[in-house]
Design a protein around this motif. Structure first.
Motif, PDB file in Angstrom:
ATOM      1  N   CYS A 434      36.274  35.070  38.402  1.00 51.91           N
ATOM      2  CA  CYS A 434      36.065  35.481  37.012  1.00 51.91           C
ATOM      3  C   CYS A 434      36.867  36.725  36.649  1.00 51.91           C
ATOM      4  O   CYS A 434      36.567  37.399  35.655  1.00 51.91           O
ATOM      5  CB  CYS A 434      34.579  35.736  36.763  1.00 51.91           C
ATOM      6  N   TYR A 439      40.072  33.487  35.828  1.00 48.14           N
ATOM      7  CA  TYR A 439      39.298  32.684  34.856  1.00 48.14           C
ATOM      8  C   TYR A 439      40.163  31.865  33.914  1.00 48.14           C
ATOM      9  O   TYR A 439      39.839  30.676  33.747  1.00 48.14           O
ATOM     10  CB  TYR A 439      38.352  33.617  34.086  1.00 48.14           C
ATOM     11  N   GLY A 468      34.306  39.706  37.293  1.00 46.29           N
ATOM     12  CA  GLY A 468      34.419  39.691  35.842  1.00 46.29           C
ATOM     13  C   GLY A 468      33.801  40.925  35.215  1.00 46.29           C
ATOM     14  O   GLY A 468      33.584  41.949  35.857  1.00 46.29           O
TER      15      GLY A 468
END
Length: 575
Positions: A434, A439, A468
């Motif tokens: 992520c 991603y 992320g």
């Protein structure tokens, strides 16, 4: 008086000057081109698909009135608008593209200065990145937060209460019908999120950096004083051109020091880290992720706002606003930092009173004593990872638990609520793939939901680790921005379900350890095949360009060829 840049287009009697003037004679008077009236662009991110910015067209009219009143020529210049709630796969994928467009539109047009209108999360960072690269005089008008809505007699915080209410539905304590009814109550007015999410954070930090008319940031979007401040900003923009005061004169290392102190004192979004790093990179300022820990980690949290506290942005405004907060931490600020007015930021704090001590605390009685961003390192994050202690469960800031690893967001969604998932409250949820490249775009998914069987048992927080980001409106014990990301060969690609993960925020460590507590040698392992298969591999377009050139979170996730300034000269200055 120094010749205005716009005169490179309009001065003289040649064919090119004729064309430039003639095509602009649609209401502009003759003296608009005589070299005495600065041409000021109003970079407007208003869009019906960016609902938090939709009102900025009205704000632009007030800016234009101010530019005219000061003797300038206002020119509205639409630029890309990024709606956080609307854009897929994630608005962060497009921040650098928007910044590039802003940079090129400023450079390529006959303008002498620019007013930057932004609100929703990525718009102010993108505007500042683009304007900083060009270097023309610039000033920001933040669009402001929405007013507080209520549901069943309770104030609702945008984003924060979405996460809270959705978990209550999963737990069976709130019906889906009631959840749906809360939608229209949550969004009460124009403006961006009313929590201390990324939009509010970046609006306030733009002022802490010195790039906003002092006292304007945080003004609610429906408040008439926003339009008053927009008018004054238009006048200021003309003054900036006359003074030849550009972003590099305002945005200094001292300015970023003050922004980091502010970030901690207001309990701001972790997203500010990656945005401030990117803005600094455009200016060639030596700012690192470690500066956030060094400068801000021991700054007290003074603002009692969601998601770290109780109140909302219009409460902060009525309680005294940003200047009242900064007056409390004045001794921690760098007095050398200037604002767009040419005066130091600290000069505006003398008369900043606090009108509600529940909302804005004293430095002696803070919401939390050490609330800034903590930077972690270890064998799981050799390039660093961050955590926001103010939003975490204190008991989990030192924790060792068994990893439950998800190879992608799709894997998380497929297995999280499986009743047979081998997970308990002490487990550490790990989500990879992520990051900026993997991603792509570094989505806000790090604050993973709790497994349903644990939610039903009353669990509301667990240690979660991801490469992320998470929404600035979110909360929980979340370690994010793990660097290098899994898709860049980071050790996150090598962790396995069942590994012991040790989080030690006071010690600033994040490690995979063996039964004896010693760090495990992760480099000896092969990356998980399922993780490798999940990484983005776009074939064309912006996504391909982004994946090929995006940097890691610890330097701001900008594109490698956009780092640094470029100036305002156009490569070929005639057609």
């Amino acid at each position: 008086m120094k010749q205005l840049r716009s005169q490179q287009w309009y001065a003289g009697q040649g064919r090119d000057a004729y064309i430039h003037r003639a095509w602009m004679r649609r209401g502009l008077p003759n003296d608009a081109f005589d070299g005495t009236h600065p041409h000021v662009a109003i970079a407007n991110t208003a869009s019906d698909l960016s609902p938090c910015n939709a009102h900025l067209t009205e704000v632009a009219r007030s800016v234009a009135d101010g530019v005219l009143a000061a003797g300038g020529v206002p020119l509205v210049m639409p630029v890309p608008s990024l709606g956080e709630t609307q854009m897929r796969p994630t608005a962060m994928l497009w921040r650098n593209m928007s910044a590039m467009a802003v940079e090129e539109m400023i450079r390529g047009n006959p303008i002498d200065g620019v007013v930057l209108l932004g609100g929703c999360d990525k718009t102010i960072p993108a505007l500042l990145m683009g304007a900083s690269s060009v270097g023309l005089p610039a000033v920001v008008v933040p669009g402001g937060p929405m007013l507080t809505g209520t549901f069943q007699g309770v104030a609702l915080g945008c984003g924060t209460d979405v996460w809270r209410l959705s978990e209550e539905v999963r737990a069976g304590t709130l019906s889906e019908e009631q959840f749906t009814r809360s939608e229209s109550a949550m969004i009460r007015s124009r403006g961006h999120c009313n929590t201390m999410g990324t939009a509010s954070t970046m609006g306030l930090l733009a002022e802490a950096l010195g790039m906003v008319l002092p006292g304007l940031a945080g003004t609610p979007a429906p408040d008439s004083r926003l339009l008053e401040g927009a008018h004054a900003t238009g006048r200021l923009a003309v003054e900036l051109v006359a003074a030849d005061r550009g972003p590099a004169d305002v945005l200094t290392k001292a300015s970023f020091h003050n922004a980091i102190v502010t970030l901690a004192a207001i309990g701001g979004s972790t997203n500010a880290v990656v945005h401030l790093l990117a803005i600094a990179g455009r200016l060639g300022i030596d700012l690192t992720v470690d500066d956030f820990d060094r400068i801000g980690s021991h700054v007290p949290l003074l603002v009692d706002l969601q998601p770290a506290g109780r109140f909302l942005m219009d409460d902060l405004y009525r309680a005294g606003g940003l200047h009242a907060v900064l007056r409390e931490v004045r001794d921690l600020l760098d007095p050398a930092a200037l604002t767009v007015t040419g005066k130091p930021l600290v000069d505006y704090l003398d008369d900043a009173d606090v009108w509600d001590r529940e909302v804005i605390r004293t430095i002696a009685e803070p919401v939390q004593p050490d609330a800034g961003i903590a930077v972690l390192r270890g064998n799981l994050a050799p390039g660093g990872a961050i955590v926001k202690p103010a939003a975490a469960t204190p008991e989990l800031l030192q924790h060792t638990g068994r990893a439950v690893v998800f190879d992608s967001i799709e894997d998380l969604h497929a297995r999280l609520d499986d009743p047979d998932l081998d997970v308990d409250p002490s487990s550490v949820l790990v989500l990879r793939g992520c990051g900026p490249r993997g991603y792509p775009g570094m989505p806000e998914v790090s604050n993973m939901p709790m497994p349903k069987k644990l939610v039903e048992a009353g669990v509301r927080d667990m240690v979660r680790i991801c490469d992320g980001r998470m929404s600035g409106t979110a909360y929980g014990t979340v370690v994010l921005h793990v660097t290098p990301e899994a898709a860049a060969g980071g050790p996150l690609a090598r962790i396995r379900t069942g590994d012991l993960v040790r989080l030690d925020v006071p010690g600033r460590r994040l490690d995979v350890v063996g039964p004896d507590g010693a760090p495990v040698e992760l480099d000896a392992r092969e990356p998980a095949p399922a993780a490798l298969a999940s990484f983005a591999a776009p074939a064309r377009g912006w996504e391909r360009l982004y994946v090929d050139h995006v940097q890691q979170a610890d330097t701001g996730a900008d594109l490698d060829f956009l780092v640094g300034s470029s100036g305002h000269r156009v490569g070929r200055e005639s057609h």
